[in-house]
Scaffold this motif. Structure first.
Motif, PDB file in Angstrom:
ATOM      1  N   ASN A   2       0.862  -1.175   0.000  1.00  0.00           N
ATOM      2  CA  ASN A   2       0.000   0.000   0.000  1.00  0.00           C
ATOM      3  C   ASN A   2       0.903   1.230   0.000  1.00  0.00           C
ATOM      4  OD1 ASN A   2      -2.295  -1.625   0.219  1.00  0.00           O
ATOM      5  ND2 ASN A   2      -2.208  -1.606   2.453  1.00  0.00           N
ATOM      6  N   ALA A  16       2.627   8.811  -9.892  1.00  0.00           N
ATOM      7  CA  ALA A  16       1.473   7.954  -9.651  1.00  0.00           C
ATOM      8  C   ALA A  16       1.251   7.000 -10.822  1.00  0.00           C
ATOM      9  CB  ALA A  16       0.229   8.807  -9.414  1.00  0.00           C
ATOM     10  N   TRP A  17       1.336   7.525 -12.024  1.00  0.00           N
ATOM     11  CA  TRP A  17       1.169   6.720 -13.246  1.00  0.00           C
ATOM     12  C   TRP A  17       2.172   5.573 -13.278  1.00  0.00           C
ATOM     13  CZ3 TRP A  17       4.841   6.536 -17.339  1.00  0.00           C
ATOM     14  CH2 TRP A  17       4.389   5.969 -18.537  1.00  0.00           C
ATOM     15  N   LYS A  20       1.657   3.007 -10.229  1.00  0.00           N
ATOM     16  CA  LYS A  20       0.470   2.172 -10.428  1.00  0.00           C
ATOM     17  C   LYS A  20       0.772   0.983 -11.335  1.00  0.00           C
ATOM     18  CE  LYS A  20      -3.958   1.422  -9.803  1.00  0.00           C
ATOM     19  NZ  LYS A  20      -4.474   1.050  -8.465  1.00  0.00           N
ATOM     20  N   GLN A  21       1.757   1.103 -12.206  1.00  0.00           N
ATOM     21  CA  GLN A  21       2.128   0.012 -13.107  1.00  0.00           C
ATOM     22  C   GLN A  21       3.009  -1.036 -12.441  1.00  0.00           C
ATOM     23  OE1 GLN A  21       3.573   1.509 -16.995  1.00  0.00           O
ATOM     24  NE2 GLN A  21       2.810   3.493 -16.333  1.00  0.00           N
ATOM     25  N   CYS A  25       2.733  -2.844  -6.314  1.00  0.00           N
ATOM     26  CA  CYS A  25       1.763  -1.852  -5.828  1.00  0.00           C
ATOM     27  C   CYS A  25       0.371  -2.461  -5.839  1.00  0.00           C
ATOM     28  CB  CYS A  25       1.797  -0.598  -6.710  1.00  0.00           C
ATOM     29  SG  CYS A  25       0.573   0.656  -6.245  1.00  0.00           S
ATOM     30  N   SER A  26      -0.167  -2.693  -4.635  1.00  0.00           N
ATOM     31  CA  SER A  26      -1.509  -3.251  -4.538  1.00  0.00           C
ATOM     32  C   SER A  26      -2.566  -2.168  -4.372  1.00  0.00           C
ATOM     33  CB  SER A  26      -1.591  -4.235  -3.371  1.00  0.00           C
ATOM     34  OG  SER A  26      -1.117  -3.659  -2.177  1.00  0.00           O
ATOM     35  N   ALA A  27      -2.197  -1.037  -3.751  1.00  0.00           N
ATOM     36  CA  ALA A  27      -3.131   0.084  -3.599  1.00  0.00           C
ATOM     37  C   ALA A  27      -2.320   1.371  -3.574  1.00  0.00           C
ATOM     38  CB  ALA A  27      -3.943  -0.052  -2.315  1.00  0.00           C
ATOM     39  N   LEU A  28      -2.853   2.412  -4.227  1.00  0.00           N
ATOM     40  CA  LEU A  28      -2.165   3.691  -4.316  1.00  0.00           C
ATOM     41  C   LEU A  28      -3.088   4.797  -3.827  1.00  0.00           C
ATOM     42  CD1 LEU A  28       0.365   5.273  -5.192  1.00  0.00           C
ATOM     43  CD2 LEU A  28      -0.605   5.405  -7.504  1.00  0.00           C
ATOM     44  N   TRP A  40      -5.214   7.373 -11.386  1.00  0.00           N
ATOM     45  CA  TRP A  40      -4.380   6.244 -10.966  1.00  0.00           C
ATOM     46  C   TRP A  40      -4.505   5.939  -9.474  1.00  0.00           C
ATOM     47  CZ3 TRP A  40      -3.634   6.164 -15.874  1.00  0.00           C
ATOM     48  CH2 TRP A  40      -3.244   7.312 -16.574  1.00  0.00           C
ATOM     49  N   ALA A  41      -4.969   6.903  -8.689  1.00  0.00           N
ATOM     50  CA  ALA A  41      -4.926   6.755  -7.234  1.00  0.00           C
ATOM     51  C   ALA A  41      -6.183   7.310  -6.587  1.00  0.00           C
ATOM     52  CB  ALA A  41      -3.694   7.492  -6.678  1.00  0.00           C
ATOM     53  N   GLU A  42      -6.495   6.806  -5.418  1.00  0.00           N
ATOM     54  CA  GLU A  42      -7.499   7.431  -4.561  1.00  0.00           C
ATOM     55  C   GLU A  42      -6.868   8.676  -3.944  1.00  0.00           C
ATOM     56  OE1 GLU A  42      -9.778   6.591  -0.313  1.00  0.00           O
ATOM     57  OE2 GLU A  42      -8.722   4.944  -1.330  1.00  0.00           O
TER      58      GLU A  42
END
Length: 416
Positions: A2, A16-17, A20-21, A25-28, A40-42
């Motif tokens: 995370n 972030a881009w 995310k790849q 990375c399971s959560a961003l 890409w993210a919350e």
């Protein structure tokens, strides 16, 4: 993992881009983020320079790695607070962040460690600064000592311009230094204590106007790699500038951990340090991220935790980023202008449009800052990357926007 990313600009959109790849990375989560980053993210609406708020968010969300984008949270001690809470953090503590937070600190370190840089004096008052000008030839460089968002430097071409810059700054710490002749390049290194490895190179375009004219900005465009920084010069810069800096910081009890961005002048005598930044450059980050291969999040985690790491694999492609800024920048930018056509622009092969100063108003993307979009293109050559970037820009509707049409001009002239 995370991951929490701090920041809200084009640099953070690119980070972030790329994060995310990453397979790890399971959560961003991003704080505060922007409409581009939200792809890409919350996003969480907190102040990224508030150590207590950042630590609380990281603990609440079970964050395994925090990546700090901008310089202000680093200088404010956010990384220190996170490490005190046993949260892995990519970015230096406040003491090491003085490499960017104080120009005078860095110049003094260079003097002690024998790191090649321009001759300088530190002053605290306007009268001292005016007197100190007598010790320098013209042109001369006037620098605000603290953070200035990339715009605290005046290259004075006349004595009158130098005096005007000093008077505009008034009383307060500043650095006056020798003007270096040569071509600028940016070198990014991953550093943890005494270990330092090249991440990538780029060449930025600081002036607002074409032909490198007009006032300095945070950057109007960049391309990567920077061929002018040859393999030989890059190795020399690491050997003579970056590694001695890492060692000096470790010796002083304030080891550096994160990305160290060396702004270099390639002089006839070799590379000399102009200044350090303690985070990814903007717009250089937007140009470098598409070239990085492998698990980027795992790489940053290794740096943050003292694990094994080395230089990442880089694509052989060339990338170019062209900034679209709002009218009035770098002065007072126009805000609220509608932006459309990003989806059309991203239909051009190899193009990603990163968002910097944007926000949403009634479901409409609008400009909310000086530098608004970072149009980034990959190509097999610099010429192809340039053509794609400008083809993409032609698809974007932003009446208040402007951009330079000559990004990469020096290298394009060399290869013509």
């Amino acid at each position: 993992m995370n991951i929490l990313l701090l920041g809200s600009g084009g640099r953070e959109d690119a980070l972030a881009w790329r994060l995310k790849q990453s397979l790890s990375c399971s959560a961003l989560l991003a704080a505060p983020g922007n409409p581009g980053i939200a792809r890409w993210a919350e996003c969480a609406a907190i102040d990224p320079a508030d150590p207590a708020a950042v630590v609380a968010l990281a603990q609440q969300r079970g964050i395994d790695l925090v990546v700090v984008g901008p310089e202000a949270p680093l200088v404010a001690g956010v990384a220190d607070a996170l490490r005190a809470a046993d949260i892995a953090t990519f970015g230096p503590g406040a003491a090491a962040a003085q490499l960017e937070g104080s120009k005078g600190f860095t110049k003094d370190l260079c003097a002690r460690a024998g790191i090649p840089t321009a001759a300088y004096v530190r002053v605290d008052r306007e009268a001292e600064a005016l007197d100190a000008l007598d010790r320098f030839s013209i042109p001369v460089v006037i620098k605000a000592d603290g953070l200035a968002a990339g715009k605290g430097v005046t290259v004075a071409m006349t004595r009158a311009e130098a005096e005007a810059a000093v008077r505009a700054a008034g009383d307060g710490p500043m650095v006056i230094e020798e003007y270096l002749e040569g071509e600028e390049a940016s070198l990014f290194a991953l550093v943890d204590g005494r270990r330092a490895f090249v991440l990538g190179s780029a060449q930025d375009h600081k002036r607002v106007g074409e032909g490198d004219t007009g006032p300095n900005t945070g950057g109007m465009g960049a391309y990567s790699p920077a061929p002018v920084l040859t393999a030989e010069l890059e190795a020399r810069a690491m050997r003579e500038i970056v590694t001695p800096t890492a060692e000096a910081m470790a010796d002083s009890g304030t080891p550096f951990s994160g990305v160290l961005y060396a702004g270099l002048m390639l002089t006839a005598e070799g590379p000399k340090l102009i200044e350090y930044n303690v985070r990814f450059g903007d717009p250089e980050c937007e140009a470098i991220m598409p070239r990085i291969e492998g698990d980027f999040a795992a790489l940053l985690h290794a740096v943050a935790t003292g694990g094994d790491f080395g230089a990442p694999s880089l694509s052989n492609d060339t990338t170019m980023t062209v900034i679209i800024a709002a009218a009035g920048y770098p002065g007072t930018p126009a805000k609220g202008g509608a932006i459309d056509g990003i989806n059309r622009a991203e239909q051009v092969p190899g193009v990603t449009v990163f968002q910097a100063g944007t926000s949403m108003t009634d479901d409409q993307l609008v400009a909310s800052g000086g530098r608004v979009l970072a149009v980034t293109a990959r190509g097999a050559s610099l010429g192809e990357a340039r053509d794609r970037a400008y083809q993409a820009i032609a698809q974007i509707d932003f009446a208040d926007g402007f951009h330079r049409r000559d990004i990469g001009w020096r290298e394009l002239e060399r290869i013509a």
